[in-house]
Design a protein around this motif. Structure first.
Motif, PDB file in Angstrom:
ATOM      1  N   ARG A  47     -18.001  75.882  98.479  1.00  0.00           N
ATOM      2  CA  ARG A  47     -16.572  76.468  98.816  1.00  0.00           C
ATOM      3  C   ARG A  47     -16.025  76.743  97.550  1.00  0.00           C
ATOM      4  NH1 ARG A  47     -15.910  72.061 103.597  1.00  0.00           N
ATOM      5  NH2 ARG A  47     -16.562  73.042 105.269  1.00  0.00           N
ATOM      6  N   VAL A  48     -16.096  75.754  96.656  1.00  0.00           N
ATOM      7  CA  VAL A  48     -15.136  75.974  95.260  1.00  0.00           C
ATOM      8  C   VAL A  48     -15.809  77.058  94.422  1.00  0.00           C
ATOM      9  CG1 VAL A  48     -14.954  74.976  93.062  1.00  0.00           C
ATOM     10  CG2 VAL A  48     -14.522  73.453  94.902  1.00  0.00           C
ATOM     11  N   LEU A  49     -16.895  77.192  94.312  1.00  0.00           N
ATOM     12  CA  LEU A  49     -17.625  78.361  93.657  1.00  0.00           C
ATOM     13  C   LEU A  49     -17.177  79.796  94.183  1.00  0.00           C
ATOM     14  CD1 LEU A  49     -20.994  76.890  92.583  1.00  0.00           C
ATOM     15  CD2 LEU A  49     -18.824  76.894  91.212  1.00  0.00           C
ATOM     16  N   LEU A  50     -17.194  79.823  95.395  1.00  0.00           N
ATOM     17  CA  LEU A  50     -16.845  81.070  96.207  1.00  0.00           C
ATOM     18  C   LEU A  50     -15.351  81.411  95.885  1.00  0.00           C
ATOM     19  CD1 LEU A  50     -18.645  81.045  99.656  1.00  0.00           C
ATOM     20  CD2 LEU A  50     -19.327  82.371  97.532  1.00  0.00           C
ATOM     21  N   GLY A  51     -14.482  80.543  96.178  1.00  0.00           N
ATOM     22  CA  GLY A  51     -13.148  80.600  96.259  1.00  0.00           C
ATOM     23  C   GLY A  51     -12.490  80.889  94.666  1.00  0.00           C
ATOM     24  N   PHE A  52     -13.275  80.253  93.734  1.00  0.00           N
ATOM     25  CA  PHE A  52     -13.063  80.466  92.351  1.00  0.00           C
ATOM     26  C   PHE A  52     -13.593  81.792  91.886  1.00  0.00           C
ATOM     27  CE2 PHE A  52     -15.169  80.330  87.976  1.00  0.00           C
ATOM     28  CZ  PHE A  52     -13.982  80.353  87.159  1.00  0.00           C
ATOM     29  N   ALA A  53     -14.723  82.310  92.188  1.00  0.00           N
ATOM     30  CA  ALA A  53     -15.038  83.501  92.024  1.00  0.00           C
ATOM     31  C   ALA A  53     -14.363  84.613  92.423  1.00  0.00           C
ATOM     32  CB  ALA A  53     -16.696  83.827  92.517  1.00  0.00           C
ATOM     33  N   PHE A  54     -13.939  84.684  93.553  1.00  0.00           N
ATOM     34  CA  PHE A  54     -13.166  85.603  94.165  1.00  0.00           C
ATOM     35  C   PHE A  54     -11.525  85.512  93.548  1.00  0.00           C
ATOM     36  CE2 PHE A  54     -16.179  85.696  97.542  1.00  0.00           C
ATOM     37  CZ  PHE A  54     -16.804  86.866  97.680  1.00  0.00           C
ATOM     38  N   GLY A  55     -10.846  84.317  93.440  1.00  0.00           N
ATOM     39  CA  GLY A  55      -9.956  84.190  92.937  1.00  0.00           C
ATOM     40  C   GLY A  55      -9.551  84.496  91.267  1.00  0.00           C
ATOM     41  N   ALA A  56     -10.593  84.277  90.738  1.00  0.00           N
ATOM     42  CA  ALA A  56     -10.746  84.507  89.252  1.00  0.00           C
ATOM     43  C   ALA A  56     -11.070  86.155  88.993  1.00  0.00           C
ATOM     44  CB  ALA A  56     -11.718  83.955  88.494  1.00  0.00           C
ATOM     45  N   ALA A  57     -11.553  86.983  89.856  1.00  0.00           N
ATOM     46  CA  ALA A  57     -11.828  88.200  89.840  1.00  0.00           C
ATOM     47  C   ALA A  57     -10.485  88.993  90.085  1.00  0.00           C
ATOM     48  CB  ALA A  57     -12.894  88.625  90.804  1.00  0.00           C
ATOM     49  N   LEU A  58      -9.802  88.503  91.464  1.00  0.00           N
ATOM     50  CA  LEU A  58      -8.404  89.162  91.635  1.00  0.00           C
ATOM     51  C   LEU A  58      -7.541  88.995  90.483  1.00  0.00           C
ATOM     52  CD1 LEU A  58      -8.152  88.265  95.043  1.00  0.00           C
ATOM     53  CD2 LEU A  58      -8.725  90.573  94.225  1.00  0.00           C
ATOM     54  N   GLY A  59      -7.365  87.570  89.749  1.00  0.00           N
ATOM     55  CA  GLY A  59      -6.572  87.455  88.769  1.00  0.00           C
ATOM     56  C   GLY A  59      -6.941  88.125  87.582  1.00  0.00           C
ATOM     57  N   LEU A  60      -8.048  88.377  87.281  1.00  0.00           N
ATOM     58  CA  LEU A  60      -8.373  89.389  86.299  1.00  0.00           C
ATOM     59  C   LEU A  60      -7.793  90.791  86.354  1.00  0.00           C
ATOM     60  CD1 LEU A  60      -9.906  89.324  83.396  1.00  0.00           C
ATOM     61  CD2 LEU A  60     -12.056  90.042  84.650  1.00  0.00           C
ATOM     62  N   VAL A  61      -8.173  91.375  87.462  1.00  0.00           N
ATOM     63  CA  VAL A  61      -7.789  92.481  87.963  1.00  0.00           C
ATOM     64  C   VAL A  61      -6.165  92.418  87.766  1.00  0.00           C
ATOM     65  CG1 VAL A  61      -7.499  94.326  89.759  1.00  0.00           C
ATOM     66  CG2 VAL A  61      -9.698  93.144  89.283  1.00  0.00           C
ATOM     67  N   PHE A  62      -5.332  91.820  88.539  1.00  0.00           N
ATOM     68  CA  PHE A  62      -4.049  91.770  88.601  1.00  0.00           C
ATOM     69  C   PHE A  62      -3.439  91.553  87.470  1.00  0.00           C
ATOM     70  CE2 PHE A  62      -4.523  92.100  93.262  1.00  0.00           C
ATOM     71  CZ  PHE A  62      -3.692  92.853  93.710  1.00  0.00           C
TER      72      PHE A  62
ATOM     73  N   VAL B 231     -12.120  78.895 101.968  1.00  0.00           N
ATOM     74  CA  VAL B 231     -12.505  79.682 100.876  1.00  0.00           C
ATOM     75  C   VAL B 231     -10.824  80.460 100.329  1.00  0.00           C
ATOM     76  CG1 VAL B 231     -13.826  81.478  99.587  1.00  0.00           C
ATOM     77  CG2 VAL B 231     -14.774  79.614 101.248  1.00  0.00           C
ATOM     78  N   THR B 232     -10.256  80.910 101.258  1.00  0.00           N
ATOM     79  CA  THR B 232      -9.200  81.696 100.773  1.00  0.00           C
ATOM     80  C   THR B 232      -8.179  80.814 100.492  1.00  0.00           C
ATOM     81  OG1 THR B 232      -9.516  83.391 102.731  1.00  0.00           O
ATOM     82  CG2 THR B 232      -7.353  83.115 101.813  1.00  0.00           C
ATOM     83  N   LEU B 233      -8.138  79.616 100.846  1.00  0.00           N
ATOM     84  CA  LEU B 233      -7.158  78.545 100.085  1.00  0.00           C
ATOM     85  C   LEU B 233      -7.323  78.335  98.908  1.00  0.00           C
ATOM     86  CD1 LEU B 233      -4.522  76.990 100.440  1.00  0.00           C
ATOM     87  CD2 LEU B 233      -5.855  75.134 101.333  1.00  0.00           C
ATOM     88  N   ILE B 234      -8.929  78.129  98.531  1.00  0.00           N
ATOM     89  CA  ILE B 234      -9.217  77.696  97.176  1.00  0.00           C
ATOM     90  C   ILE B 234      -9.022  79.107  96.368  1.00  0.00           C
ATOM     91  CG2 ILE B 234     -11.163  77.298  95.985  1.00  0.00           C
ATOM     92  CD1 ILE B 234     -12.210  75.603  98.112  1.00  0.00           C
ATOM     93  N   LEU B 235      -9.284  80.217  96.739  1.00  0.00           N
ATOM     94  CA  LEU B 235      -8.969  81.491  96.299  1.00  0.00           C
ATOM     95  C   LEU B 235      -7.483  81.682  95.663  1.00  0.00           C
ATOM     96  CD1 LEU B 235     -10.130  85.124  97.527  1.00  0.00           C
ATOM     97  CD2 LEU B 235      -7.625  84.640  96.650  1.00  0.00           C
ATOM     98  N   ILE B 236      -6.521  81.088  96.458  1.00  0.00           N
ATOM     99  CA  ILE B 236      -5.214  81.059  96.247  1.00  0.00           C
ATOM    100  C   ILE B 236      -4.866  80.202  95.074  1.00  0.00           C
ATOM    101  CG2 ILE B 236      -2.830  80.733  96.830  1.00  0.00           C
ATOM    102  CD1 ILE B 236      -3.732  81.686  99.663  1.00  0.00           C
ATOM    103  N   GLY B 237      -5.456  79.265  94.802  1.00  0.00           N
ATOM    104  CA  GLY B 237      -5.476  78.120  93.895  1.00  0.00           C
ATOM    105  C   GLY B 237      -5.940  78.888  92.425  1.00  0.00           C
ATOM    106  N   ALA B 238      -7.109  79.400  92.477  1.00  0.00           N
ATOM    107  CA  ALA B 238      -7.703  80.021  91.189  1.00  0.00           C
ATOM    108  C   ALA B 238      -7.176  81.174  90.950  1.00  0.00           C
ATOM    109  CB  ALA B 238      -9.217  80.163  91.892  1.00  0.00           C
ATOM    110  N   PHE B 239      -6.483  81.785  91.800  1.00  0.00           N
ATOM    111  CA  PHE B 239      -5.907  83.190  91.338  1.00  0.00           C
ATOM    112  C   PHE B 239      -4.828  83.109  90.178  1.00  0.00           C
ATOM    113  CE2 PHE B 239      -2.472  86.210  91.700  1.00  0.00           C
ATOM    114  CZ  PHE B 239      -2.946  87.496  91.557  1.00  0.00           C
ATOM    115  N   PHE B 240      -3.917  82.228  90.429  1.00  0.00           N
ATOM    116  CA  PHE B 240      -2.736  82.274  89.548  1.00  0.00           C
ATOM    117  C   PHE B 240      -2.867  81.736  88.009  1.00  0.00           C
ATOM    118  CE2 PHE B 240      -0.912  81.833  93.848  1.00  0.00           C
ATOM    119  CZ  PHE B 240       0.128  82.952  93.801  1.00  0.00           C
ATOM    120  N   PRO B 241      -3.780  80.800  87.786  1.00  0.00           N
ATOM    121  CA  PRO B 241      -4.074  80.672  86.524  1.00  0.00           C
ATOM    122  C   PRO B 241      -4.534  81.901  85.531  1.00  0.00           C
ATOM    123  CG  PRO B 241      -4.740  78.682  87.759  1.00  0.00           C
ATOM    124  CD  PRO B 241      -4.517  79.761  88.542  1.00  0.00           C
ATOM    125  N   VAL B 242      -5.529  82.268  86.286  1.00  0.00           N
ATOM    126  CA  VAL B 242      -6.051  83.563  85.343  1.00  0.00           C
ATOM    127  C   VAL B 242      -5.311  84.745  85.540  1.00  0.00           C
ATOM    128  CG1 VAL B 242      -7.988  85.249  85.594  1.00  0.00           C
ATOM    129  CG2 VAL B 242      -8.590  82.857  86.553  1.00  0.00           C
TER     130      VAL B 242
END
Length: 307
Positions: free
Chosen positions: A121-136, A181-192
């Motif tokens: 769960r962490v790796l999936l959420g982190f991967a998607f969140g980091a990718a979106l964070g990088l794009v935005f 996974v979506t909740l973890i994605l939200i957490g990973a998105f903002f720092p990136v």
């Protein structure tokens, strides 16, 4: 004189020509030229061992052993406090009791499942969140229009606590893996997002102008000049995002979960199993540190390769 080539001539790509030209002009430095010259005096060495303190700290095994000193001291204090009767077994079980709880869960075949599902769960959420964070982050860092349009909204969403998203995600995505996974994605998105957008705003304009002079624009300019210039900042954001992903895991596994370290943590609290509760905390700390160390290895490689 270094021949830079003609970007428009056949057989020469814009990317290759611009890289050679930027390096020749001194804007993009090679790894050899980036290394600092050691012109100063040699570090002071101990007369007894012949080694400097910096040399000892530079040794990987020495750093590992020194880093284990504090955990060993905490473990010794933990064992002493339980043996002296300062805490009851319910308040603070002995380290041996926590090990016994781990062995029991291993024999039941449950511990590996808890670790595997949480890590997934962490790796999936982190991967998607980091990718979106990088794009935005790249979009807002490079476009003033996007900055004006998107920054206020994203900044407001960043202030929303993680648990506030739980009921909404259950309503939208039910209680399956998607909501967790979506909740973890939200957490990973903002720092990136934050680190990338801020770093790109402060890229040296001379780098950008030199890249444009050699025919780079759009995505090629971003990947050739701008992103390499902010590699350390990107990995700082990624490491913060990974830590945030583990923090959001516990909240994610509150969403009607029956497996995972977050579930083990809350279930142990409800059942008064402090030994399993401490086991879950220790495992979260260890696995989180291991994943951060792996990302640190990738960071060193990326810095040597691009920065």
């Amino acid at each position: 004189m270094t021949h830079l080539g003609n970007p428009g001539a056949s057989g020469n790509s814009v990317y290759a020509t611009s890289q050679e030209g930027l390096k020749a002009s001194g804007v993009l430095k090679t790894a050899e030229t980036d290394r600092p010259h050691q012109d100063g005096p040699a570090p002071e060495r101990s007369p007894a061992s012949g080694r400097s303190a910096a040399g000892v700290l530079g040794n990987g095994w020495a750093r590992l052993l020194l880093g284990l000193l504090l955990p060993a001291a905490v473990l010794a204090a933990w064992q002493w406090s339980t043996s002296a009767g300062l805490f009851s077994s319910v308040q603070l079980p002995a380290p041996g009791a926590v090990v016994e709880a781990a062995v029991d869960l291993i024999q039941r075949g449950e511990l590996a499942q808890h670790v595997a599902i949480s890590t997934q769960r962490v790796l999936l959420g982190f991967a998607f969140g980091a990718a979106l964070g990088l794009v935005f982050g790249a979009l807002i860092g490079l476009s003033k229009v996007a900055d004006v349009l998107l920054s206020p909204t994203i900044g407001a969403l960043r202030a929303v606590p993680s648990l506030a998203w739980v009921p909404l995600l259950i309503l939208w995505m039910k209680i399956g893996e998607d909501s967790k996974v979506t909740l973890i994605l939200i957490g990973a998105f903002f720092p990136v997002f934050t680190t990338v957008s801020l770093a790109l705003r402060h890229v040296d304009n001379n780098l950008v102008e030199a890249g444009r002079a050699f025919g780079l624009k759009g995505v090629k300019l971003l990947t050739t000049v701008q992103l390499p210039a902010v590699v350390p900042a990107v990995f700082s954001g990624l490491r913060l995002a990974l830590a945030q992903a583990w923090l959001f895991l516990v909240a994610a596994e509150l969403i009607a979960s029956s497996m995972g370290l977050g579930f083990l943590l809350t279930d142990s609290q409800n059942n008064g199993r402090t030994d399993r509760l401490l086991l879950a905390i220790v495992l979260l700390a260890i696995i989180g540190k291991i994943t951060d160390a792996l990302l640190g290895v990738a960071e060193k490689w990326a810095v040597k390769r691009w920065a």
